[in-house]
Write a protein that holds these residues in place. Structure first.
Motif, mmCIF file in Angstrom:
data_model
loop_
_atom_site.group_PDB
_atom_site.id
_atom_site.type_symbol
_atom_site.label_atom_id
_atom_site.label_comp_id
_atom_site.label_asym_id
_atom_site.label_seq_id
_atom_site.Cartn_x
_atom_site.Cartn_y
_atom_site.Cartn_z
ATOM 1 N N LYS A 64 0.833 -1.206 0.000
ATOM 2 C CA LYS A 64 0.000 0.000 0.000
ATOM 3 C C LYS A 64 0.865 1.252 0.000
ATOM 4 N N GLU A 65 0.507 2.172 -0.894
ATOM 5 C CA GLU A 65 1.138 3.489 -0.985
ATOM 6 C C GLU A 65 2.649 3.430 -1.237
ATOM 7 N N SER A 66 3.136 2.314 -1.789
ATOM 8 C CA SER A 66 4.564 2.188 -2.095
ATOM 9 C C SER A 66 4.835 2.719 -3.494
ATOM 10 N N ARG A 67 6.098 2.978 -3.775
ATOM 11 C CA ARG A 67 6.494 3.565 -5.058
ATOM 12 C C ARG A 67 7.508 2.645 -5.738
ATOM 13 N N TRP A 68 7.286 2.388 -7.052
ATOM 14 C CA TRP A 68 8.087 1.439 -7.812
ATOM 15 C C TRP A 68 8.562 2.037 -9.136
ATOM 16 N N THR A 69 8.750 3.346 -9.206
ATOM 17 C CA THR A 69 9.143 4.031 -10.431
ATOM 18 C C THR A 69 10.441 3.443 -10.999
ATOM 19 N N ASN A 70 10.374 3.022 -12.255
ATOM 20 C CA ASN A 70 11.533 2.457 -12.959
ATOM 21 C C ASN A 70 12.132 1.213 -12.298
ATOM 22 N N ALA A 71 11.377 0.558 -11.446
ATOM 23 C CA ALA A 71 11.826 -0.718 -10.872
ATOM 24 C C ALA A 71 11.671 -1.807 -11.929
ATOM 25 N N THR A 72 12.426 -2.871 -11.798
ATOM 26 C CA THR A 72 12.307 -4.013 -12.696
ATOM 27 C C THR A 72 11.664 -5.151 -11.919
ATOM 28 N N LEU A 73 10.400 -5.411 -12.224
ATOM 29 C CA LEU A 73 9.626 -6.450 -11.541
ATOM 30 C C LEU A 73 9.279 -7.592 -12.500
ATOM 31 N N THR A 74 10.138 -7.852 -13.452
ATOM 32 C CA THR A 74 9.897 -8.892 -14.440
ATOM 33 C C THR A 74 9.620 -10.230 -13.760
ATOM 34 N N ARG A 75 8.474 -10.826 -14.098
ATOM 35 C CA ARG A 75 8.043 -12.125 -13.586
ATOM 36 C C ARG A 75 7.962 -12.186 -12.052
ATOM 37 N N ALA A 76 7.803 -11.048 -11.398
ATOM 38 C CA ALA A 76 7.628 -11.037 -9.941
ATOM 39 C C ALA A 76 6.282 -11.666 -9.579
ATOM 40 N N VAL A 77 6.212 -12.272 -8.407
ATOM 41 C CA VAL A 77 4.978 -12.877 -7.917
ATOM 42 C C VAL A 77 4.266 -11.851 -7.045
ATOM 43 N N LEU A 78 3.049 -11.467 -7.454
ATOM 44 C CA LEU A 78 2.275 -10.467 -6.713
ATOM 45 C C LEU A 78 0.929 -11.002 -6.224
ATOM 46 N N GLN A 79 0.659 -12.293 -6.391
ATOM 47 C CA GLN A 79 -0.624 -12.817 -5.959
ATOM 48 C C GLN A 79 -0.875 -12.481 -4.491
ATOM 49 N N HIS A 80 -2.114 -12.053 -4.222
ATOM 50 C CA HIS A 80 -2.593 -11.692 -2.888
ATOM 51 C C HIS A 80 -1.868 -10.496 -2.271
ATOM 52 N N ALA A 81 -1.070 -9.785 -3.062
ATOM 53 C CA ALA A 81 -0.435 -8.556 -2.575
ATOM 54 C C ALA A 81 -1.473 -7.430 -2.592
ATOM 55 N N ASP A 82 -1.366 -6.535 -1.629
ATOM 56 C CA ASP A 82 -2.252 -5.369 -1.585
ATOM 57 C C ASP A 82 -1.487 -4.174 -2.137
ATOM 58 N N CYS A 83 -1.854 -3.768 -3.346
ATOM 59 C CA CYS A 83 -1.186 -2.668 -4.038
ATOM 60 C C CYS A 83 -2.035 -1.399 -4.022
ATOM 61 N N THR A 84 -2.890 -1.259 -3.034
ATOM 62 C CA THR A 84 -3.749 -0.088 -2.928
ATOM 63 C C THR A 84 -2.907 1.188 -2.921
ATOM 64 N N ALA A 85 -3.214 2.095 -3.832
ATOM 65 C CA ALA A 85 -2.554 3.405 -3.946
ATOM 66 C C ALA A 85 -1.043 3.311 -4.199
ATOM 67 N N ALA A 86 -0.569 2.160 -4.677
ATOM 68 C CA ALA A 86 0.845 2.030 -5.040
ATOM 69 C C ALA A 86 1.071 2.684 -6.401
ATOM 70 N N ASP A 87 2.310 3.092 -6.680
ATOM 71 C CA ASP A 87 2.659 3.752 -7.933
ATOM 72 C C ASP A 87 3.676 2.897 -8.689
ATOM 73 N N PHE A 88 3.221 2.283 -9.784
ATOM 74 C CA PHE A 88 4.075 1.427 -10.599
ATOM 75 C C PHE A 88 4.450 2.076 -11.933
ATOM 76 N N ILE A 89 4.116 3.323 -12.135
ATOM 77 C CA ILE A 89 4.367 3.968 -13.422
ATOM 78 C C ILE A 89 5.857 3.901 -13.768
ATOM 79 N N GLY A 90 6.125 3.383 -14.976
ATOM 80 C CA GLY A 90 7.502 3.260 -15.444
ATOM 81 C C GLY A 90 8.199 1.980 -15.045
ATOM 82 N N ALA A 91 7.566 1.146 -14.218
ATOM 83 C CA ALA A 91 8.183 -0.114 -13.808
ATOM 84 C C ALA A 91 8.046 -1.156 -14.911
#
Length: 125
Positions: A64-91
């Motif tokens: 929640k509310e985390s920032r991932w700008t320009n991160a590389t999350l290739t093939r990351a496992v996100l099942q059941h993760a809570d990404c509420t208000a997270a920022d993934f733009i550019g990842a």
């Protein structure tokens, strides 16, 4: 004065396990966190910009509310993760399955939105 803050500055933690760790006061600046185990980790409000997290296991993590700008999350496992208000733009999120991921008020760019739609069974042309 003793500080409770901890910094990971350009660290290589490849393959490490942080399951059941707390991240209060932790700052991550770049580095390679590929193949790490962050299952159920409390990563709320953390900034993971410019961090490499290829195939990282974020199953059930609080993002929640985390920032991932320009991160590389290739093939990351996100099942059941809570990404509420997270920022993934550019990842880079190639190969991420968004099934069973909470995406309320989550910031995504167009390519990520297409990936989400495909994960949910949409045919995007």
């Amino acid at each position: 004065m003793v500080s409770s803050s901890r910094e990971f500055d350009q660290c290589k933690t490849t393959g490490s396990s942080f399951e059941s760790c707390t991240f209060g006061g932790v700052t991550v600046r770049g580095g390679d966190w590929s193949f790490v185990n962050l299952r159920h980790a409390p990563l709320r409000k953390m900034d993971w910009s410019n961090v490499r997290l290829v195939e990282a296991d974020l199953y059930g993590a609080d993002l929640k509310e985390s920032r991932w700008t320009n991160a590389t999350l290739t093939r990351a496992v996100l099942q059941h993760a809570d990404c509420t208000a997270a920022d993934f733009i550019g990842a880079d999120m190639d190969g991420v399955d968004f099934t069973d991921v909470t995406l309320k008020k989550t910031k995504l760019d167009v390519m990520q939105a297409v990936q989400v739609a495909r994960s949910l069974g949409a045919i995007v042309e």
